[in-house]
Design an enzyme around this catalytic site. Structure first.
Site, short mmCIF file in Angstrom:
data_model
loop_
_atom_site.label_atom_id
_atom_site.label_comp_id
_atom_site.label_asym_id
_atom_site.label_seq_id
_atom_site.Cartn_x
_atom_site.Cartn_y
_atom_site.Cartn_z
N HIS A 136 -47.48 -50.48 1.20
CA HIS A 136 -46.34 -50.70 2.11
C HIS A 136 -45.98 -49.40 2.81
CE1 HIS A 136 -42.41 -52.05 3.58
NE2 HIS A 136 -42.94 -53.26 3.49
N HIS A 158 -49.59 -56.49 9.03
CA HIS A 158 -48.19 -56.95 8.88
C HIS A 158 -48.24 -58.40 8.37
CE1 HIS A 158 -43.95 -57.17 9.41
NE2 HIS A 158 -43.87 -57.38 10.70
N SER A 198 -42.47 -56.33 13.38
CA SER A 198 -41.87 -57.49 14.08
C SER A 198 -40.41 -57.22 14.43
CB SER A 198 -42.01 -58.77 13.25
OG SER A 198 -41.52 -58.60 11.95
N ASP A 210 -46.73 -60.38 0.56
CA ASP A 210 -47.84 -61.25 0.96
C ASP A 210 -48.84 -61.49 -0.16
OD1 ASP A 210 -46.92 -61.48 3.67
OD2 ASP A 210 -47.56 -59.41 3.96
N ARG A 212 -39.66 -59.01 -3.43
CA ARG A 212 -40.02 -60.32 -2.86
C ARG A 212 -41.26 -60.87 -3.56
NH1 ARG A 212 -40.68 -58.59 3.29
NH2 ARG A 212 -41.94 -57.02 2.19
N1 CMX Z 1 -56.04 -51.12 0.53
C1 CMX Z 1 -56.82 -50.10 0.92
N2 CMX Z 1 -56.36 -48.97 1.48
C2 CMX Z 1 -55.04 -48.87 1.64
C3 CMX Z 1 -54.15 -49.86 1.22
C4 CMX Z 1 -54.70 -51.05 0.66
N3 CMX Z 1 -53.95 -52.08 0.28
N4 CMX Z 1 -52.89 -49.48 1.49
C5 CMX Z 1 -52.97 -48.26 2.08
N5 CMX Z 1 -54.28 -47.90 2.18
C6 CMX Z 1 -54.82 -46.72 2.81
C7 CMX Z 1 -54.47 -46.73 4.30
O1 CMX Z 1 -55.36 -47.58 5.01
C8 CMX Z 1 -54.58 -45.26 4.63
O2 CMX Z 1 -55.95 -44.95 4.73
P1 CMX Z 1 -56.50 -43.91 5.89
O3 CMX Z 1 -55.75 -42.63 5.64
O4 CMX Z 1 -57.96 -43.83 5.61
O5 CMX Z 1 -56.14 -44.54 7.21
C9 CMX Z 1 -54.06 -44.58 3.37
O6 CMX Z 1 -54.21 -45.55 2.30
C10 CMX Z 1 -52.62 -44.16 3.44
O7 CMX Z 1 -51.85 -45.29 3.80
P2 CMX Z 1 -50.31 -45.40 3.31
O8 CMX Z 1 -49.57 -44.26 3.89
O9 CMX Z 1 -50.27 -45.63 1.85
O10 CMX Z 1 -49.88 -46.79 3.98
P3 CMX Z 1 -49.38 -47.04 5.46
O11 CMX Z 1 -47.91 -46.86 5.50
O12 CMX Z 1 -50.20 -46.31 6.46
O13 CMX Z 1 -49.75 -48.60 5.63
C11 CMX Z 1 -49.89 -50.87 5.00
C12 CMX Z 1 -49.03 -49.62 4.99
C13 CMX Z 1 -49.05 -52.05 4.54
C14 CMX Z 1 -50.37 -51.13 6.44
C15 CMX Z 1 -51.10 -50.65 4.06
O14 CMX Z 1 -50.63 -50.46 2.75
C16 CMX Z 1 -52.09 -51.80 4.09
O15 CMX Z 1 -52.98 -51.81 4.96
N6 CMX Z 1 -51.98 -52.79 3.14
C17 CMX Z 1 -52.80 -53.97 3.17
C18 CMX Z 1 -52.32 -54.94 4.25
C19 CMX Z 1 -51.01 -55.58 3.83
O16 CMX Z 1 -50.85 -56.08 2.73
N7 CMX Z 1 -50.06 -55.63 4.77
C20 CMX Z 1 -48.77 -56.34 4.56
C21 CMX Z 1 -47.57 -55.41 4.41
C22 CMX Z 1 -46.30 -56.22 4.26
C23 CMX Z 1 -45.96 -56.94 5.53
O17 CMX Z 1 -45.62 -56.28 6.52
O18 CMX Z 1 -46.05 -58.17 5.57
#
Ligand code: CMX
Length: 471
Positions: free
Chosen positions: A353, A307, A277, A408, A362
């Protein structure tokens, strides 16, 4: 902590802050000496020339200093770890979490003014801090509260634009439509059309930003009441501060909920510049799109499930656990449920994250709020159980870089406890809060004359050829 110890800790923190250097990046205390000390715009006017000089000096003296190497992984991996943006209002440390102008969340809770009888920081105080780098006094915060109130008239066409959407349109769609309708009153656009000089861009950006921040809670609560309360609007109560008034207009007047809203808005406001964002707003505004256009774009990014929409997803997921297995689910059953989610190809919302590598502060401060105000709530206890169960499972997957909970993971159960149980609405609350950080930075973007953002992109063929040459 005893009263005496907390007072001592506070005075130590105050003197530590007071000893810091006088640059904007570190915090200063201000003695009120004249009426202009109470006026945020006058404060900014004084600060801008010195910060413009600071940036000019950085560029001319150190413009060619390297900040790291860009690898192919970074280019195809969502630019993780690539330093590429200037964002003054906050800085994120992977282990410590966010610092707003150098202050951690617990430090903000100690030094930012609170409501009378309250304990949580007032979001207006954080807005002042983000914009000026100075911790405001209570008088300054109350002057800013009044200023925001004086800017909070929403024109009728905004409600009509929202009303044109079907009632079941997602709350974020309705909210963003309202923001786009507000854009009709952009001061920046008017000034640009009138041929305003570059040196003055920050002034209408300031006007738009403050107007936008002031009007968002009204638009957001209109969306809530339209969808969930048969369109029965609760008028603003201008005796209340920003966060409390927002809660009031949504229809929640429990003093603990008012405190929660102040805390919620404060901690969701800013998370440095690279998140979807914030980065979107910064990018769009770099084309000299006004704050309304830029912020609406940011909201569309916030509405994505990876996000901001994750707060909705967390509560829906927790409620699905309760529906299927009951509130008293055992640890073993909860582990099975987490594995079931992962095996069905979904993420566990609220965990992980892009930058953080420890529990999000947070999350921690919301947990502390829950321990103080709702320790026996069954959904809070489930969230606590998830804190034990999820990180080892995500670690076992072997690919998740951060198995710990993010902001979140906690917000939904707090809101739900006070009766705001409509999860699909939660990202709108995040959106209102995010305006404070995003708009503060947009004002500095224009004051510092930051240029059009335009990184270089390449094709796979280009990368293959480059790697062949490098081998
Ligand atoms: N559950 C399952 N798998 C997860 C995970 C979770 N909570 N967090 C990361 N992973 C996976 C990723 O999907 C990725 O898988 P692939 O390689 O198969 O695509 C792998 O682990 C590596 O990811 P990463 O480098 O650890 O995390 P990223 O920086 O790519 O992504 C985020 C970060 C937040 C998108 C991810 O942790 C996620 O999807 N979390 C759940 C959604 C969430 O809570 N989002 C809110 C974040 C805070 C906000 O912005 O509000």
């Amino acid at each position: 902590m005893s009263f005496f110890r907390s007072v001592t800790a506070l005075s130590k923190l105050r003197s530590r802050l007071a000893q810091q250097s006088t640059t904007l990046g570190s915090v200063r205390w201000i003695q009120i000496q004249s009426a202009s000390d109470l006026d945020l715009r006058s404060q900014l006017q004084e600060l801008i020339p010195e910060q413009q000089e600071r940036l000019k000096k950085l560029k001319s003296e150190h413009g060619k200093v390297q900040l790291g190497n860009i690898t192919l992984d970074m280019v195809i991996g969502g630019m993780r770890g690539m330093t590429g943006l200037l964002w003054e209002t906050s800085l994120l440390d992977p282990d410590e979490g966010i610092r707003f102008r150098g202050l951690s969340i617990p430090e903000c809770q100690k030094v930012l003014p609170t409501a009378n009888g309250g304990e949580e920081p007032l979001p207006e105080g954080l807005l002042w801090l983000l914009l000026t780098g100075k911790v405001p006094s209570k008088e300054q915060v109350s002057a800013l509260s009044k200023e925001l109130q004086s800017r909070s008239t929403v024109p009728d066409h905004v409600y009509k634009a929202i009303d044109a959407l079907p009632i079941n349109a997602h709350p974020m769609t309705q909210f963003t439509t309202g923001v786009m309708a507000l854009q009709v009153q952009s001061e920046f656009q008017k000034a640009y059309d009138g041929g305003i000089s570059k040196a003055k861009y920050w002034e209408p950006t300031y006007e738009d930003s403050l107007n936008l921040i002031a009007r968002l809670p009204i638009v957001a609560s209109y969306v809530y009441r339209r969808i969930y309360k048969n369109g029965q609007i609760v008028p603003a109560d201008n005796s209340l501060d920003y966060g409390a008034n927002f809660s009031h207009m949504l229809g929640f007047d429990d003093p603990k909920m008012l405190e929660l809203m102040r805390l919620y808005v404060t901690i969701h406001s800013d998370h440095e510049g690279g998140n979807v964002s914030a980065h979107t707003a910064h990018l769009v505004a770099s084309a000299l799109s006004d704050p309304y256009l830029s912020f609406a774009a940011a909201l569309n990014g916030l509405a994505g499930p990876l996000h901001g929409l994750a707060n909705q997803e967390v509560l829906l997921w927790i409620k699905s656990v309760v529906k299927e297995r009951g509130e008293n689910i055992s640890t073993e059953q909860l582990k099975d449920y987490v594995w079931k989610t992962l095996k069905s190809g979904k993420v566990v919302p609220g965990f992980g994250h892009g930058v953080l590598r420890k529990t999000d502060p947070r999350y921690t401060c919301q947990r502390e709020f829950a321990l103080k105000h709702l320790p026996d709530d069954s959904l809070f206890q489930l969230v606590s159980k998830l804190y034990e169960v999820v990180p080892p499972i995500l670690t076992e997957l072997g690919k998740v870089k951060n198995p710990w909970p993010n902001v979140d993971a906690h917000s939904g159960v707090l809101l739900n406890y006070f009766g705001l149980s409509e999860a699909r609405y939660y990202t709108v609350l995040f959106g209102v809060s995010r305006s404070i950080g995003i708009c503060s930075q947009l004002i500095w973007d224009r004051a510092l004359g930051l240029p059009l953002e335009r990184p270089k992109s390449v094709t796979m063929e280009w990368l293959e050829n480059h790697c062949k040459k490098a081998a």
